[in-house]
Design a protein around this motif. Structure first.
Motif, PDB file in Angstrom:
ATOM      1  N   VAL A 294      19.409 -65.670 -17.369  1.00 44.59           N
ATOM      2  CA  VAL A 294      18.274 -64.955 -16.776  1.00 44.59           C
ATOM      3  C   VAL A 294      17.109 -65.047 -17.753  1.00 44.59           C
ATOM      4  CG1 VAL A 294      17.374 -62.715 -16.001  1.00 44.59           C
ATOM      5  CG2 VAL A 294      19.758 -63.327 -15.530  1.00 44.59           C
ATOM      6  N   GLU A 295      15.978 -65.598 -17.287  1.00 44.07           N
ATOM      7  CA  GLU A 295      14.772 -65.725 -18.104  1.00 44.07           C
ATOM      8  C   GLU A 295      13.788 -64.621 -17.760  1.00 44.07           C
ATOM      9  OE1 GLU A 295      12.862 -69.500 -18.955  1.00 44.07           O
ATOM     10  OE2 GLU A 295      14.455 -70.495 -17.831  1.00 44.07           O
ATOM     11  N   LEU A 296      12.776 -64.472 -18.590  1.00 46.05           N
ATOM     12  CA  LEU A 296      11.694 -63.542 -18.305  1.00 46.05           C
ATOM     13  C   LEU A 296      10.745 -64.148 -17.285  1.00 46.05           C
ATOM     14  CD1 LEU A 296      10.629 -62.329 -21.857  1.00 46.05           C
ATOM     15  CD2 LEU A 296      12.190 -61.240 -20.268  1.00 46.05           C
ATOM     16  N   PRO A 297      10.074 -63.305 -16.512  1.00 43.38           N
ATOM     17  CA  PRO A 297       9.040 -63.835 -15.624  1.00 43.38           C
ATOM     18  C   PRO A 297       7.914 -64.463 -16.454  1.00 43.38           C
ATOM     19  CG  PRO A 297       9.493 -61.510 -15.153  1.00 43.38           C
ATOM     20  CD  PRO A 297      10.243 -61.871 -16.387  1.00 43.38           C
ATOM     21  N   PRO A 298       7.238 -65.476 -15.926  1.00 41.56           N
ATOM     22  CA  PRO A 298       6.113 -66.080 -16.658  1.00 41.56           C
ATOM     23  C   PRO A 298       5.065 -65.023 -17.022  1.00 41.56           C
ATOM     24  CG  PRO A 298       6.667 -67.381 -14.720  1.00 41.56           C
ATOM     25  CD  PRO A 298       7.472 -66.114 -14.636  1.00 41.56           C
ATOM     26  N   GLY A 299       4.595 -65.059 -18.256  1.00 38.21           N
ATOM     27  CA  GLY A 299       3.556 -64.134 -18.709  1.00 38.21           C
ATOM     28  C   GLY A 299       4.022 -62.720 -18.992  1.00 38.21           C
ATOM     29  N   ALA A 300       5.313 -62.473 -18.957  1.00 36.19           N
ATOM     30  CA  ALA A 300       5.841 -61.107 -19.122  1.00 36.19           C
ATOM     31  C   ALA A 300       5.493 -60.497 -20.478  1.00 36.19           C
ATOM     32  CB  ALA A 300       7.348 -61.083 -18.918  1.00 36.19           C
ATOM     33  N   VAL A 301       5.336 -61.317 -21.500  1.00 36.31           N
ATOM     34  CA  VAL A 301       5.063 -60.776 -22.832  1.00 36.31           C
ATOM     35  C   VAL A 301       3.786 -61.351 -23.454  1.00 36.31           C
ATOM     36  CG1 VAL A 301       7.501 -60.262 -23.251  1.00 36.31           C
ATOM     37  CG2 VAL A 301       6.559 -62.451 -24.007  1.00 36.31           C
ATOM     38  N   THR A 302       3.031 -62.089 -22.686  1.00 42.50           N
ATOM     39  CA  THR A 302       1.791 -62.683 -23.200  1.00 42.50           C
ATOM     40  C   THR A 302       0.862 -61.596 -23.717  1.00 42.50           C
ATOM     41  OG1 THR A 302       2.010 -64.499 -21.633  1.00 42.50           O
ATOM     42  CG2 THR A 302      -0.170 -64.172 -22.607  1.00 42.50           C
ATOM     43  N   ASN A 303       0.376 -61.783 -24.951  1.00 41.07           N
ATOM     44  CA  ASN A 303      -0.553 -60.851 -25.621  1.00 41.07           C
ATOM     45  C   ASN A 303       0.023 -59.449 -25.823  1.00 41.07           C
ATOM     46  OD1 ASN A 303      -2.584 -62.844 -25.818  1.00 41.07           O
ATOM     47  ND2 ASN A 303      -3.201 -62.429 -23.716  1.00 41.07           N
ATOM     48  N   GLN A 304       1.316 -59.299 -25.802  1.00 41.24           N
ATOM     49  CA  GLN A 304       1.980 -58.003 -26.000  1.00 41.24           C
ATOM     50  C   GLN A 304       2.679 -57.984 -27.364  1.00 41.24           C
ATOM     51  OE1 GLN A 304       1.833 -55.559 -23.457  1.00 41.24           O
ATOM     52  NE2 GLN A 304       0.412 -57.076 -22.641  1.00 41.24           N
ATOM     53  N   HIS A 305       2.846 -56.780 -27.899  1.00 39.79           N
ATOM     54  CA  HIS A 305       3.673 -56.611 -29.095  1.00 39.79           C
ATOM     55  C   HIS A 305       5.111 -56.498 -28.611  1.00 39.79           C
ATOM     56  CE1 HIS A 305       0.246 -56.218 -31.706  1.00 39.79           C
ATOM     57  NE2 HIS A 305      -0.273 -55.332 -30.850  1.00 39.79           N
ATOM     58  N   VAL A 306       5.938 -57.443 -29.043  1.00 36.42           N
ATOM     59  CA  VAL A 306       7.289 -57.575 -28.508  1.00 36.42           C
ATOM     60  C   VAL A 306       8.318 -57.229 -29.580  1.00 36.42           C
ATOM     61  CG1 VAL A 306       8.989 -59.192 -27.558  1.00 36.42           C
ATOM     62  CG2 VAL A 306       6.585 -59.352 -26.869  1.00 36.42           C
ATOM     63  N   LEU A 307       9.295 -56.436 -29.174  1.00 38.81           N
ATOM     64  CA  LEU A 307      10.459 -56.166 -30.002  1.00 38.81           C
ATOM     65  C   LEU A 307      11.661 -56.746 -29.279  1.00 38.81           C
ATOM     66  CD1 LEU A 307      11.625 -54.722 -32.528  1.00 38.81           C
ATOM     67  CD2 LEU A 307      12.059 -52.750 -31.031  1.00 38.81           C
ATOM     68  N   LEU A 308      12.250 -57.791 -29.859  1.00 40.46           N
ATOM     69  CA  LEU A 308      13.477 -58.375 -29.321  1.00 40.46           C
ATOM     70  C   LEU A 308      14.650 -57.594 -29.894  1.00 40.46           C
ATOM     71  CD1 LEU A 308      15.082 -60.563 -27.780  1.00 40.46           C
ATOM     72  CD2 LEU A 308      14.942 -61.965 -29.864  1.00 40.46           C
ATOM     73  N   VAL A 309      15.509 -57.078 -29.021  1.00 37.90           N
ATOM     74  CA  VAL A 309      16.637 -56.257 -29.448  1.00 37.90           C
ATOM     75  C   VAL A 309      17.937 -56.995 -29.147  1.00 37.90           C
ATOM     76  CG1 VAL A 309      17.835 -54.060 -29.167  1.00 37.90           C
ATOM     77  CG2 VAL A 309      15.332 -54.133 -29.079  1.00 37.90           C
ATOM     78  N   GLU A 310      18.722 -57.195 -30.194  1.00 39.56           N
ATOM     79  CA  GLU A 310      20.019 -57.867 -30.103  1.00 39.56           C
ATOM     80  C   GLU A 310      21.121 -56.893 -30.517  1.00 39.56           C
ATOM     81  OE1 GLU A 310      21.163 -60.719 -29.107  1.00 39.56           O
ATOM     82  OE2 GLU A 310      20.002 -62.419 -29.846  1.00 39.56           O
ATOM     83  N   ASP A 311      22.314 -57.105 -29.988  1.00 39.85           N
ATOM     84  CA  ASP A 311      23.460 -56.331 -30.434  1.00 39.85           C
ATOM     85  C   ASP A 311      23.956 -56.862 -31.780  1.00 39.85           C
ATOM     86  OD1 ASP A 311      24.303 -58.728 -29.260  1.00 39.85           O
ATOM     87  OD2 ASP A 311      26.020 -57.846 -28.241  1.00 39.85           O
TER      88      ASP A 311
END
Length: 177
Positions: free
Chosen positions: A83-100
């Motif tokens: 499952v991928e993110l929708p196009p532009g879902a994080v563009t110009n956003q501050h992103v925190l990738l959370v992994e287990d």
């Protein structure tokens, strides 16, 4: 469960770690908000606890689903994007990738590359667990909860053939039967 399983990280230690990670993230994101992206399925319990502990506003939670294990206890080495993110879902956003858990680094690198392709304003990685002995791809973890030994672990979202995610503690499997 059986006698070959031992509590490796207690639910109390997990809760303390989540609170400490949230405090660290809050210090770094004063005055900003986040888009939190999590990798399914393993991180779903951790991300739920983490975002509730944050004081930093979370604008959205987005979901990626990757797979590299299948039914075994060893990574196949091949990462599939389910499952991928929708196009532009994080563009110009501050992103925190959370992994287990960051294990070999392969899945995390795929996730980071998918996010970077959308040109976020910034991206940082938070992982509850890190297993550096298994690393084959270098990964910088901005917010690392607990560094663990090279053990197969289950519970608190981590699975073994899709089972045991519901365990409140994290168990180390001492022997695989």
């Amino acid at each position: 469960m059986n006698d070959q399983w031992v509590v490796y990280i207690s639910k109390e230690k997990i809760a303390q770690t989540v609170q400490a990670l949230a405090a660290e993230i809050d210090r770094d994101y004063v005055g900003r908000s986040l888009v939190v992206v999590t990798v399914l399925k393993g991180a779903f319990i951790f991300v739920a606890d983490l975002i509730r502990a944050l004081k930093t506003p979370v604008d959205r939670v987005e979901l990626l689903r990757l797979s590299s294990y299948g039914a075994g206890t060893e990574s196949s080495g091949e990462v599939r994007v389910l499952v991928e993110l929708p196009p532009g879902a994080v563009t110009n956003q501050h992103v925190l990738l959370v992994e287990d858990i960051v294990d070999s680094g392969r899945s995390t690198t795929v996730a980071l590359n998918l996010l970077k392709a959308q040109q976020p304003a910034s991206i940082k990685l938070c992982s509850l667990l890190s297993k550096p002995e298994r690393r084959v791809v270098p990964v910088d973890i901005d917010y690392c909860g607990i560094t663990i030994e090279d053990k197969f672990v289950i519970g608190y979202g981590l699975d073994w053939d899709e089972r045991y995610r519901d365990l409140p503690d994290i168990y180390a499997i001492e022997s695989v039967e």
